[in-house]
Design an enzyme around this catalytic site. Sequence first.
Site: not given
Length: 215
Positions: A5, A30, A32, A34, A63, A65, A134, A172
């Site tokens: 990540s 990966h 992330d 957010m 991913h 979020m 998760m 993850d």
Amino acid sequence: MIAPSILAADFANLQRDLEMINRSEADYVHVDIMDGLFVPNISFGIPVCEAAHRHATKPLDVHLMIVDPDRYLEAFRTAGAHILTVHYEACTHLHRTVQRIRELGARPGVALNPHTPVEVLSEILPDLALVLVMSVNPGFGGQKFIENTYRKVERLAALRQASEADFLIEIDGGVNAQNAALLSQAGADVLVAGNFVFSAPDPEATIADLKKKTR
Ligand code: DX5
Ligand code: ZN
């Protein structure tokens, strides 16, 4: 498979860290995302995803979020997402969202928070390329692994076996050398690792070590 990540990378040296991932035995990068609403933290967005895409030789595993991810699926696909994972908890019309990801030419994934049982996905599993379990509450890197994850992975692997479905199981949060082999024995296919890789003295060797534990 291993997906480092870049949340734990040095953002001022992102190209250097991506080149390390390119050289390594990692399978995915990966990414992330957010939004400060779905999770209590803001990471980075579309321009950083685009920049990662320019330098990465491995597929981007994005991913999301974020609340109401439908608004940004096309933008992240254009920014290079190969896998696009949305949260079950953030989607009112998950089936529609998953179809949309496929229409855009990406592989659809759905992520589950630690409190969400795997069974909620039973009707949609055949449509998914990946289920992300998760193993911490999403929002931050470097958190402690939640031990109940093993049971969830086993139940999800059993659902997969009992159905026509053919999705990858990804874990993850808090992945390290202690839990990697156990997760893979429980049925996990892809392990995301942030801090464990990037805070190691030799991140590339650490990726190779993790990968050995999943064989
Ligand atoms: C957490 C993110 C993770 C995070 C994992 O919300 O989804 O991908 O980067 O980081 P570590 O491996 O440090 O727990
Ligand atoms: Zn993640």
